[in-house]
Scaffold this motif. Structure first.
Motif, PDB file in Angstrom:
ATOM      1  N   VAL A   4      -0.589   1.912   5.377  1.00 51.13           N
ATOM      2  CA  VAL A   4      -1.726   1.889   6.305  1.00 51.13           C
ATOM      3  C   VAL A   4      -1.322   2.253   7.736  1.00 51.13           C
ATOM      4  CG1 VAL A   4      -2.999   0.209   4.933  1.00 51.13           C
ATOM      5  CG2 VAL A   4      -1.454  -0.608   6.731  1.00 51.13           C
ATOM      6  N   THR A  33      -7.134  -2.148   8.602  1.00 48.76           N
ATOM      7  CA  THR A  33      -7.248  -1.432   7.323  1.00 48.76           C
ATOM      8  C   THR A  33      -6.534  -2.199   6.221  1.00 48.76           C
ATOM      9  OG1 THR A  33      -7.359   0.706   8.462  1.00 48.76           O
ATOM     10  CG2 THR A  33      -6.738   0.732   6.132  1.00 48.76           C
ATOM     11  N   GLY A  34      -5.382  -2.790   6.542  1.00 46.00           N
ATOM     12  CA  GLY A  34      -4.651  -3.586   5.564  1.00 46.00           C
ATOM     13  C   GLY A  34      -5.479  -4.754   5.054  1.00 46.00           C
ATOM     14  N   ASP A  60      -1.793  -0.306  10.742  1.00 41.11           N
ATOM     15  CA  ASP A  60      -3.182  -0.678  11.036  1.00 41.11           C
ATOM     16  C   ASP A  60      -3.531  -1.899  10.186  1.00 41.11           C
ATOM     17  OD1 ASP A  60      -5.877  -0.940  11.431  1.00 41.11           O
ATOM     18  OD2 ASP A  60      -6.407   1.110  10.861  1.00 41.11           O
ATOM     19  N   ASN A  61      -3.421  -3.080  10.771  1.00 42.82           N
ATOM     20  CA  ASN A  61      -3.640  -4.279   9.955  1.00 42.82           C
ATOM     21  C   ASN A  61      -5.117  -4.550   9.664  1.00 42.82           C
ATOM     22  OD1 ASN A  61      -4.311  -5.159  12.504  1.00 42.82           O
ATOM     23  ND2 ASN A  61      -2.865  -6.867  12.546  1.00 42.82           N
ATOM     24  N   THR A  95       0.822  -1.206   0.000  1.00 46.28           N
ATOM     25  CA  THR A  95       0.000   0.000   0.000  1.00 46.28           C
ATOM     26  C   THR A  95       0.856   1.256   0.000  1.00 46.28           C
ATOM     27  OG1 THR A  95      -0.108  -0.037   2.433  1.00 46.28           O
ATOM     28  CG2 THR A  95      -1.898  -1.135   1.231  1.00 46.28           C
ATOM     29  N   ILE A 152      -8.373  -3.378   2.774  1.00 44.53           N
ATOM     30  CA  ILE A 152      -7.900  -2.983   1.445  1.00 44.53           C
ATOM     31  C   ILE A 152      -7.607  -4.218   0.597  1.00 44.53           C
ATOM     32  CG2 ILE A 152      -5.959  -1.936   0.213  1.00 44.53           C
ATOM     33  CD1 ILE A 152      -5.835   0.168   2.422  1.00 44.53           C
ATOM     34  N   GLY A 192       1.318  -3.438   9.032  1.00 44.52           N
ATOM     35  CA  GLY A 192      -0.085  -3.262   8.704  1.00 44.52           C
ATOM     36  C   GLY A 192      -0.498  -3.952   7.418  1.00 44.52           C
ATOM     37  N   THR A 193       0.225  -3.695   6.331  1.00 42.37           N
ATOM     38  CA  THR A 193      -0.180  -4.231   5.029  1.00 42.37           C
ATOM     39  C   THR A 193      -0.021  -5.747   4.952  1.00 42.37           C
ATOM     40  OG1 THR A 193       0.454  -2.147   3.957  1.00 42.37           O
ATOM     41  CG2 THR A 193       0.209  -4.075   2.550  1.00 42.37           C
ATOM     42  N   GLY A 234      -4.890   0.039  -2.648  1.00 44.10           N
ATOM     43  CA  GLY A 234      -5.392   0.985  -1.650  1.00 44.10           C
ATOM     44  C   GLY A 234      -5.142   2.439  -1.962  1.00 44.10           C
ATOM     45  N   VAL A 286      -5.515   5.139   1.079  1.00 42.50           N
ATOM     46  CA  VAL A 286      -4.333   5.683   1.768  1.00 42.50           C
ATOM     47  C   VAL A 286      -3.426   6.453   0.828  1.00 42.50           C
ATOM     48  CG1 VAL A 286      -4.378   3.941   3.579  1.00 42.50           C
ATOM     49  CG2 VAL A 286      -3.099   3.486   1.478  1.00 42.50           C
TER      50      VAL A 286
END
Length: 393
Positions: A67, A73-74, A70-71, A38, A77, A109-110, A58, A62
């Motif tokens: 991200v 959100t990862g 923030d996993n 991302t 996405i 996160g990603t 993403g 983002v």
């Protein structure tokens, strides 16, 4: 074994980039891969993956900035853009591969959020097994990374066919810089798995007496759960040449650099005993994930190197020794001839039942979650009790 690598996130992308580099230098062309991220800057920092194989996801969420650890959100996405990822994999070709291997750092996160999502969809679409190589963060990286890793690993073990765990904490040296540490740890990963995934290929050195092909690896890993890999290497004194180019000799940084183990010299006639000693050192030495090896359900023993230095009897006895020391009775193994001045042993311990590091990871994550909940309940603000009416409700 033909492997399709998917590097998810920054850490996973760097490792897969090194796998592709090793594959090109060896000339085997068994590996192909893509990188998914991302963050645009992480994709630009790679050296060996072609630009068309670097997938940025993403962007609408983002905007190419990642991200931010923030996993959740990862994962969201990855789920939203899974069709783009699958399409990129199909474009590179999957008709002749033996397995998919997702590589990701589990603390960020990603990769932490996206790798379980990708594993689920790959298993749904393809018949080939889907494995993951998950990198655990060191405790000093912070409790947020530990919490992310626990959530990701507990999800990933249910989505992938097997998860190889690499514990950064067990390999990082005291006082080592972050850049040097991660570069060295990535080399350790590529060295071990590069040998494992190449087993069974036919090269100039010929075919082994006891071939370890892709089906042997797949059957060893079919129990699911988590696995750990041991490795040991020794130099062979040869009058032919001391600087022979090859997968092991010419690429010493790829295969034969073991800083914490004194190298032995294979001489004399008792090659069988020396093969057994090498396998013992691989299993009892530093594993990718420190664990109780006696709880492993399956194992695979691979001895790679010059065919003149390997002994069938030694490999058989080494397999018997491993079988005596694990919980299960399924121990596969064989030899992998390579024109080299080094002999290496790789031991895969599959479906491990006890790993203190993983238990500690989940315990710290549980405490972190409870503390976050308590902090939210106790949260107060100096503005809450100010007694001043707001301009509008």
């Amino acid at each position: 074994m033909r492997v399709f690598f998917i590097g998810f996130g920054q850490a996973g992308g760097k490792v897969v980039d090194m796998f592709i580099e090793q594959d090109r230098r060896s000339g085997s062309n068994n590996f192909r891969g893509i990188i998914v991220n991302t963050a645009r800057t992480d994709l630009m920092g790679l050296k060996n993956i072609e630009m068309k194989d670097r997938i940025l996801i993403g962007q609408t969420v983002v905007k190419g900035h990642g991200v931010g650890t923030d996993n959740v959100t990862g994962a969201r996405i990855a789920a939203d853009e899974i069709d783009s990822i699958i399409n990129a994999i199909d474009t590179r070709g999957t008709h002749d591969i033996d397995a998919f291997v997702i590589v990701a750092g589990l603390g960020g996160g990603t990769g932490s959020g996206g790798s379980p999502v990708l594993a689920r969809h790959l298993k749904r679409i393809y018949r080939e097994p889907v494995y993951a190589v998950g990198l655990l963060p060191a405790p000093e990286e912070g409790r947020l990374y530990t919490y992310n890793a626990a959530r990701s690993l507990s999800t990933l073990v249910h989505e992938a066919d097997n998860v190889f765990v690499f514990d950064n904490a067990a390999w990082k040296n005291e006082g080592e810089s972050v850049k040097n540490a991660y570069s060295r740890l990535n080399e350790e990963i590529v060295r071990r798995f590069g040998v494992l995934f190449r087993a069974g290929e036919v090269g100039k050195a010929g075919v082994g007496e006891m071939v370890v092909d892709s089906s042997e690896v797949i059957n060893t890993l079919r129990g699911g759960g988590i696995s750990s890999v041991g490795y040991a290497v020794t130099e062979v004194v040869s009058e032919r040449t001391k600087k022979k180019k090859g997968l092991f000799g010419g690429l010493r940084d790829t295969f034969a650099k073991e800083e914490d183990t004194a190298e032995e010299v294979l001489t004399g006639e008792d090659k069988s005993a020396k093969v057994i000693a090498l396998v013992r050192r691989a299993m009892l030495g530093r594993l990718t994930l420190p664990c109780d090896y006696s709880t492993a359900e399956r194992a695979l023993v691979l001895v790679a190197g010059n065919s003149s230095e390997m002994d069938r009897k030694g490999v058989e006895k080494a397999k018997s020794w491993v079988e005596e020391n694990i919980a299960g009775v399924e121990v596969r193994g064989g030899d992998y001839p390579v024109d080299s001045n080094y002999v290496a042993a790789v031991v895969v311990l599959s479906t491990i039942g006890e790993a203190p590091r993983v238990r500690d990871l989940f315990e710290i994550a549980k405490q972190t979650k409870e503390e976050v909940i308590r902090s939210k309940e106790k949260r107060t603000s100096m503005f809450d009790d100010a007694g001043i009416d707001p301009l509008f409700e």
